[in-house]
Motif scaffolding. Structure first.
Motif, mmCIF file in Angstrom:
data_model
loop_
_atom_site.group_PDB
_atom_site.id
_atom_site.type_symbol
_atom_site.label_atom_id
_atom_site.label_comp_id
_atom_site.label_asym_id
_atom_site.label_seq_id
_atom_site.Cartn_x
_atom_site.Cartn_y
_atom_site.Cartn_z
ATOM 1 N N PHE A 9 48.233 46.698 46.530
ATOM 2 C CA PHE A 9 46.889 47.200 46.850
ATOM 3 C C PHE A 9 46.331 48.015 45.695
ATOM 4 O O PHE A 9 45.198 47.810 45.251
ATOM 5 N N TRP A 10 47.141 48.948 45.160
ATOM 6 C CA TRP A 10 46.670 49.802 44.074
ATOM 7 C C TRP A 10 46.501 49.016 42.778
ATOM 8 O O TRP A 10 45.653 49.347 41.946
ATOM 9 N N ALA A 11 47.278 47.945 42.625
ATOM 10 C CA ALA A 11 47.106 47.088 41.455
ATOM 11 C C ALA A 11 45.738 46.414 41.493
ATOM 12 O O ALA A 11 45.038 46.330 40.470
ATOM 13 N N LYS A 12 45.329 45.940 42.656
ATOM 14 C CA LYS A 12 44.012 45.313 42.791
ATOM 15 C C LYS A 12 42.896 46.335 42.596
ATOM 16 O O LYS A 12 41.854 46.026 42.010
ATOM 17 N N ILE A 13 43.110 47.546 43.098
ATOM 18 C CA ILE A 13 42.132 48.615 42.878
ATOM 19 C C ILE A 13 42.002 48.901 41.384
ATOM 20 O O ILE A 13 40.889 49.124 40.865
ATOM 21 N N ALA A 14 43.125 48.892 40.669
ATOM 22 C CA ALA A 14 43.112 49.140 39.223
ATOM 23 C C ALA A 14 42.307 48.053 38.500
ATOM 24 O O ALA A 14 41.495 48.355 37.618
ATOM 25 N N LEU A 15 42.523 46.793 38.861
ATOM 26 C CA LEU A 15 41.781 45.692 38.241
ATOM 27 C C LEU A 15 40.295 45.791 38.550
ATOM 28 O O LEU A 15 39.443 45.581 37.683
ATOM 29 N N PHE A 16 39.977 46.116 39.799
ATOM 30 C CA PHE A 16 38.578 46.259 40.202
ATOM 31 C C PHE A 16 37.916 47.388 39.416
ATOM 32 O O PHE A 16 36.780 47.254 38.957
ATOM 33 N N THR A 17 38.629 48.487 39.245
ATOM 34 C CA THR A 17 38.086 49.629 38.496
ATOM 35 C C THR A 17 37.868 49.270 37.029
ATOM 36 O O THR A 17 36.858 49.658 36.426
ATOM 37 N N ALA A 18 38.805 48.514 36.441
ATOM 38 C CA ALA A 18 38.651 48.072 35.053
ATOM 39 C C ALA A 18 37.404 47.199 34.907
ATOM 40 O O ALA A 18 36.610 47.375 33.972
ATOM 41 N N ALA A 19 37.223 46.260 35.841
ATOM 42 C CA ALA A 19 36.041 45.392 35.802
ATOM 43 C C ALA A 19 34.757 46.211 35.962
ATOM 44 O O ALA A 19 33.744 45.941 35.303
ATOM 45 N N LEU A 20 34.816 47.225 36.815
ATOM 46 C CA LEU A 20 33.664 48.102 37.022
ATOM 47 C C LEU A 20 33.318 48.867 35.748
ATOM 48 O O LEU A 20 32.150 48.948 35.333
ATOM 49 N N ILE A 21 34.340 49.419 35.089
ATOM 50 C CA ILE A 21 34.131 50.168 33.848
ATOM 51 C C ILE A 21 33.515 49.273 32.781
ATOM 52 O O ILE A 21 32.555 49.645 32.100
ATOM 53 N N TRP A 22 34.067 48.078 32.615
ATOM 54 C CA TRP A 22 33.546 47.161 31.598
ATOM 55 C C TRP A 22 32.143 46.696 31.945
ATOM 56 O O TRP A 22 31.328 46.456 31.063
ATOM 57 N N GLY A 23 31.844 46.567 33.259
ATOM 58 C CA GLY A 23 30.482 46.191 33.659
ATOM 59 C C GLY A 23 29.476 47.272 33.313
ATOM 60 O O GLY A 23 28.359 46.984 32.867
ATOM 61 N N ILE A 24 29.868 48.532 33.502
ATOM 62 C CA ILE A 24 28.991 49.648 33.154
ATOM 63 C C ILE A 24 28.708 49.676 31.657
ATOM 64 O O ILE A 24 27.624 50.050 31.213
ATOM 65 N N SER A 25 29.681 49.248 30.860
ATOM 66 C CA SER A 25 29.580 49.393 29.409
ATOM 67 C C SER A 25 28.390 48.651 28.809
ATOM 68 O O SER A 25 27.877 49.054 27.764
#
Length: 313
Positions: A9-25
């Motif tokens: 679960f936390w691994a998927k949250i980590a991937l989602f957060t990474a995608a979110l950060i890169w989307g903001i960039s």
């Protein structure tokens, strides 16, 4: 079993957060390049990224040798060409279009790898290429069937990202990914400093106000150090097909934040083009594994931007 579920679960949250950060960039890069030249932004970003990784992984630096420096130089040059094309491109297009047009590297990789490794693309790669080209046309072609310079440079950046991934696969297979990451940031920083000092006007120091400085730090620390860490952890405990889907949300977030914070206007043609490119990415990256029953981890499943992100984001 319960612990494995929590880790997954936390691994998927980590991937989602990474995608979110890169989307903001994407919109942050757009705002920052409105204030300072694109290669100066890259020079500062890569310098900070290299320094941070060198400090974090300083105990591994003793493993560096001539082979590492040679590989790092080639990979770093490809990384510089990709980022420079993309970042210059965003000055003449919108963050949303920049996000999706850059993401076409996912579709290009199998064909470049075919040329290098004689591994023929499969039917999913061919289908994805046709769908992706259709989406690109809807996103970037004007009514007069011409293409803006910014969109063309963004597509060129996507090609260089694909080339970067192929070079990494060929040269860095048996090497410490953190050392390769550190070296390529260093070489890319040198290239960026050379280009900006020779070709770009240096802005006044007053330009580096709080918003610009904050944007640079977010790109260097958030997208590089934090994004890299989240991606590495997430992919370690997530099936590649699922990881690809989550990481490909980067382009969707890029459009979303461009609408919310940059005021990008959506048309039916743009939305359809974005959807087609996103479908092409999913087909190319996952081989539609998420629609079929499977056992184990398929070797053919790709890793989304995460593969490249391990060295570049």
């Amino acid at each position: 079993m319960e612990r494995e579920k929590r880790t997954g679960f936390w691994a998927k949250i980590a991937l989602f957060t990474a995608a979110l950060i890169w989307g903001i960039s994407f919109f942050i890069v757009k705002d920052t390049t409105d204030q300072i030249p694109p290669n100066l932004l890259l020079a500062i970003r890569f310098t900070i990224g290299c320094a941070v990784l060198a400090v974090i992984f300083r105990k591994r630096l003793k493993k560096l040798n001539r082979e590492y420096f040679k590989c790092g130089a080639v990979i770093g040059l490809c990384l510089f060409l990709a980022y420079s094309s993309q970042t210059i491109g965003i000055t003449d297009t919108t963050p949303g279009k920049n996000a999706f047009l850059t993401a076409v590297y996912c579709v290009i990789v199998p064909f470049l790898f075919w040329a290098v490794n004689k591994t023929r693309p499969d039917r999913y790669n061919l289908l994805a290429a046709v769908i992706c080209l259709t989406g690109i046309g809807m996103v970037s072609l004007t009514d007069g069937f011409s293409i803006r310079m910014g969109d063309a440079l963004t597509l060129l950046g996507g090609f260089f990202y694909a080339l970067h991934m192929v070079v990494v696969a060929k040269l860095a297979k048996d090497k410490d990914p953190m050392l390769i990451s550190t070296l390529q940031f260093g070489y890319a920083a040198v290239c960026s400093w050379i280009v900006t000092l020779v070709f770009e006007p240096m802005p006044a120091l007053s330009v580096f106000h709080l918003n610009v400085a904050g944007g640079i730090l977010f790109l260097a620390l958030g997208c590089t150090a934090l994004g890299l860490t989240l991606q590495n952890f997430g992919q370690k405990y997530t099936h590649p097909a699922a990881a690809s889907i989550i990481l490909s949300l980067e382009s969707v977030f890029g459009v979303l934040f461009s609408i919310l914070f940059y005021g990008e206007k959506m048309t039916a043609r743009l939305v359809l083009g974005f959807v087609l490119i996103f479908i092409a990415i999913l087909i190319s990256e996952t081989k539609l594994e998420f629609l079929r029953k499977h056992e184990g981890i398929p070797k053919s499943a790709a890793q989304g931007r995460g593969t490249a992100a391990e060295e570049q984001s």
